[in-house]
Scaffold this motif. Structure first.
Motif, PDB file in Angstrom:
ATOM      1  N   LEU A   5       1.718  50.819 -44.820  1.00  0.00           N
ATOM      2  CA  LEU A   5       2.195  50.218 -46.065  1.00  0.00           C
ATOM      3  C   LEU A   5       1.479  48.942 -46.883  1.00  0.00           C
ATOM      4  O   LEU A   5       0.975  49.527 -47.758  1.00  0.00           O
ATOM      5  CB  LEU A   5       2.812  50.792 -47.188  1.00  0.00           C
ATOM      6  CG  LEU A   5       3.617  52.602 -46.467  1.00  0.00           C
ATOM      7  CD1 LEU A   5       5.061  52.714 -46.715  1.00  0.00           C
ATOM      8  CD2 LEU A   5       2.337  53.641 -46.773  1.00  0.00           C
ATOM      9  N   ALA A   6       0.997  48.440 -46.079  1.00  0.00           N
ATOM     10  CA  ALA A   6       1.495  46.727 -46.120  1.00  0.00           C
ATOM     11  C   ALA A   6       0.200  46.241 -45.154  1.00  0.00           C
ATOM     12  O   ALA A   6       0.708  46.349 -44.738  1.00  0.00           O
ATOM     13  CB  ALA A   6       2.605  45.915 -46.549  1.00  0.00           C
ATOM     14  N   PHE A   7      -0.330  45.555 -45.300  1.00  0.00           N
ATOM     15  CA  PHE A   7      -1.162  44.340 -44.749  1.00  0.00           C
ATOM     16  C   PHE A   7      -0.924  42.846 -45.134  1.00  0.00           C
ATOM     17  O   PHE A   7      -1.042  42.847 -46.138  1.00  0.00           O
ATOM     18  CB  PHE A   7      -2.716  44.683 -45.070  1.00  0.00           C
ATOM     19  CG  PHE A   7      -3.157  45.640 -44.579  1.00  0.00           C
ATOM     20  CD1 PHE A   7      -2.864  46.473 -43.328  1.00  0.00           C
ATOM     21  CD2 PHE A   7      -2.451  47.072 -45.477  1.00  0.00           C
ATOM     22  CE1 PHE A   7      -3.474  48.120 -42.887  1.00  0.00           C
ATOM     23  CE2 PHE A   7      -3.175  48.570 -45.407  1.00  0.00           C
ATOM     24  CZ  PHE A   7      -4.033  49.169 -43.792  1.00  0.00           C
ATOM     25  N   GLU A   8      -1.085  42.617 -44.112  1.00  0.00           N
ATOM     26  CA  GLU A   8      -0.925  40.906 -44.240  1.00  0.00           C
ATOM     27  C   GLU A   8      -2.312  40.059 -43.742  1.00  0.00           C
ATOM     28  O   GLU A   8      -2.771  39.923 -43.076  1.00  0.00           O
ATOM     29  CB  GLU A   8       0.306  39.973 -43.283  1.00  0.00           C
ATOM     30  CG  GLU A   8       0.397  38.460 -43.754  1.00  0.00           C
ATOM     31  CD  GLU A   8       1.234  37.937 -42.414  1.00  0.00           C
ATOM     32  OE1 GLU A   8       2.198  37.133 -43.353  1.00  0.00           O
ATOM     33  OE2 GLU A   8       2.091  38.731 -41.705  1.00  0.00           O
ATOM     34  N   GLN A   9      -2.809  39.797 -45.221  1.00  0.00           N
ATOM     35  CA  GLN A   9      -4.310  39.789 -45.825  1.00  0.00           C
ATOM     36  C   GLN A   9      -4.231  38.457 -46.616  1.00  0.00           C
ATOM     37  O   GLN A   9      -4.689  39.177 -47.809  1.00  0.00           O
ATOM     38  CB  GLN A   9      -4.619  40.830 -45.279  1.00  0.00           C
ATOM     39  CG  GLN A   9      -6.712  40.074 -45.099  1.00  0.00           C
ATOM     40  CD  GLN A   9      -7.400  41.177 -44.756  1.00  0.00           C
ATOM     41  OE1 GLN A   9      -7.032  42.603 -44.836  1.00  0.00           O
ATOM     42  NE2 GLN A   9      -8.784  41.345 -44.406  1.00  0.00           N
TER      43      GLN A   9
ATOM     44  N   VAL B 190       0.477  36.362 -47.113  1.00  0.00           N
ATOM     45  CA  VAL B 190       0.351  36.657 -47.811  1.00  0.00           C
ATOM     46  C   VAL B 190      -0.189  38.476 -47.850  1.00  0.00           C
ATOM     47  O   VAL B 190      -0.665  38.577 -46.873  1.00  0.00           O
ATOM     48  CB  VAL B 190      -0.978  36.781 -49.339  1.00  0.00           C
ATOM     49  CG1 VAL B 190      -1.338  37.767 -50.180  1.00  0.00           C
ATOM     50  CG2 VAL B 190      -0.894  35.485 -49.419  1.00  0.00           C
ATOM     51  N   LEU B 191       0.932  39.135 -48.169  1.00  0.00           N
ATOM     52  CA  LEU B 191       1.163  40.528 -48.284  1.00  0.00           C
ATOM     53  C   LEU B 191       0.346  41.738 -49.474  1.00  0.00           C
ATOM     54  O   LEU B 191       0.247  40.981 -50.891  1.00  0.00           O
ATOM     55  CB  LEU B 191       2.447  41.387 -48.492  1.00  0.00           C
ATOM     56  CG  LEU B 191       3.329  40.713 -47.343  1.00  0.00           C
ATOM     57  CD1 LEU B 191       4.686  41.246 -47.371  1.00  0.00           C
ATOM     58  CD2 LEU B 191       3.227  40.612 -45.495  1.00  0.00           C
ATOM     59  N   ARG B 192      -0.302  42.163 -48.672  1.00  0.00           N
ATOM     60  CA  ARG B 192      -0.950  43.472 -49.589  1.00  0.00           C
ATOM     61  C   ARG B 192      -0.858  45.269 -49.480  1.00  0.00           C
ATOM     62  O   ARG B 192      -0.724  44.680 -48.396  1.00  0.00           O
ATOM     63  CB  ARG B 192      -2.474  42.378 -49.304  1.00  0.00           C
ATOM     64  CG  ARG B 192      -3.123  41.139 -50.370  1.00  0.00           C
ATOM     65  CD  ARG B 192      -4.611  41.270 -50.266  1.00  0.00           C
ATOM     66  NE  ARG B 192      -4.176  39.636 -50.320  1.00  0.00           N
ATOM     67  CZ  ARG B 192      -4.496  39.734 -51.687  1.00  0.00           C
ATOM     68  NH1 ARG B 192      -4.721  39.930 -52.761  1.00  0.00           N
ATOM     69  NH2 ARG B 192      -5.187  38.163 -51.789  1.00  0.00           N
TER      70      ARG B 192
ATOM     71  N   PRO C  82       7.081  46.377 -48.334  1.00  0.00           N
ATOM     72  CA  PRO C  82       7.447  47.073 -47.015  1.00  0.00           C
ATOM     73  C   PRO C  82       6.843  46.182 -46.256  1.00  0.00           C
ATOM     74  O   PRO C  82       6.314  45.394 -45.796  1.00  0.00           O
ATOM     75  CB  PRO C  82       6.718  48.373 -46.420  1.00  0.00           C
ATOM     76  CG  PRO C  82       5.439  49.173 -47.522  1.00  0.00           C
ATOM     77  CD  PRO C  82       5.807  47.920 -48.962  1.00  0.00           C
ATOM     78  N   PRO C  83       8.263  46.133 -44.853  1.00  0.00           N
ATOM     79  CA  PRO C  83       7.415  45.316 -43.522  1.00  0.00           C
ATOM     80  C   PRO C  83       5.988  45.900 -43.193  1.00  0.00           C
ATOM     81  O   PRO C  83       5.310  46.385 -42.953  1.00  0.00           O
ATOM     82  CB  PRO C  83       8.620  44.839 -42.584  1.00  0.00           C
ATOM     83  CG  PRO C  83      10.012  45.699 -43.482  1.00  0.00           C
ATOM     84  CD  PRO C  83       8.877  46.440 -45.015  1.00  0.00           C
ATOM     85  N   VAL C  84       4.543  44.148 -42.909  1.00  0.00           N
ATOM     86  CA  VAL C  84       3.531  44.450 -42.320  1.00  0.00           C
ATOM     87  C   VAL C  84       4.000  45.512 -40.620  1.00  0.00           C
ATOM     88  O   VAL C  84       5.330  44.888 -40.339  1.00  0.00           O
ATOM     89  CB  VAL C  84       2.783  43.861 -41.908  1.00  0.00           C
ATOM     90  CG1 VAL C  84       1.602  43.746 -41.370  1.00  0.00           C
ATOM     91  CG2 VAL C  84       2.533  42.887 -43.451  1.00  0.00           C
ATOM     92  N   GLY C  85       3.593  46.143 -40.675  1.00  0.00           N
ATOM     93  CA  GLY C  85       3.419  47.022 -39.616  1.00  0.00           C
ATOM     94  C   GLY C  85       4.354  48.439 -39.671  1.00  0.00           C
ATOM     95  O   GLY C  85       3.912  49.406 -38.524  1.00  0.00           O
TER      96      GLY C  85
END
Length: 208
Positions: free
Chosen positions: A12-16, A20-22, A56-59
């Motif tokens: 649901l979320a990526f750090e990129q 920075v969370l997207r 939500p947390p990355v991963g």
């Protein structure tokens, strides 16, 4: 996608870029549908982000609660829509996704309910999972091993003094009850129990 090629969960979320969370596509559409699409991408609060970022947390990859096989959601030809052959009422109060559903588009995926499902329909199922409430989740790590050990001990102990036929009947009954219980937990609480481990442990204990 999982190791066997099937899509059962969605990040649901990526750090990129780093820090920075997207949001994923489905999460961003969900936020827009809920009227919360104005917040900028959140800053990661260390590894994995945090609730303060609004993501939500990355991963985190919740299980997708597929509404059904391919074709469950209504679909309309874009040409028919543009030429006025589809009534506007068909879209009232709905979230509309636009995508290629043809085989030639090469955006087909393996899912638990359909061997071939268009990517846009996979996104629709992810979005529907988010809109429907708490997503499906897997039982905590270790539960499968604990249940396997408990059922193996039950079979081994209960089979003592029984004949082969009675022991086999007990094995079959226990396996059926476990599958039914797992299905009930899945429907009632949205928790996916491990089936393979316990079901393999029971005949192993029976034969030992």
């Amino acid at each position: 996608r999982d190791a066997d090629g099937f899509i059962r969960r969605q990040r649901l979320a990526f750090e990129q870029p780093p820090g920075v969370l997207r949001p994923s596509f489905a999460l961003q559409v969900y936020r827009r549908a809920r009227g919360d699409a104005s917040a900028p991408p959140g800053r990661s609060q260390g590894p994995g982000g945090g609730a303060s970022s609004g993501y939500p947390p990355v991963g985190i990859e919740p299980l997708i609660d597929y509404a059904g096989p391919r074709g469950t959601f209504p679909a309309y030809s874009l040409v028919d829509v543009l030429q006025g052959r589809v009534p506007g009422q068909a879209f009232k109060g709905r979230v509309v996704l636009i995508g290629d559903t043809s085989i030639e588009g090469q955006d087909m995926h393996l899912t638990p309910l359909s061997r071939i499902m268009p990517g846009v329909e996979v996104h629709a199922n992810v979005l529907n999972t988010l809109l429907s409430g708490p997503p499906l989740r897997e039982a905590p790590a270790g539960w499968g091993a604990l249940l396997a050990a408990a059922l193996a001990l039950w079979i081994a102990g209960s089979s003592l003094g029984l004949g082969m036929g009675a022991s086999a009947g007990l094995l079959g009954l226990t396996a059926a009850l476990y599958v039914l219980a797992g299905y009930g937990v899945f429907l009632r609480y949205g928790v996916k129990l491990d089936l393979a481990g316990p079901l393999l442990a029971m005949p192993a204990a029976f034969l030992s």
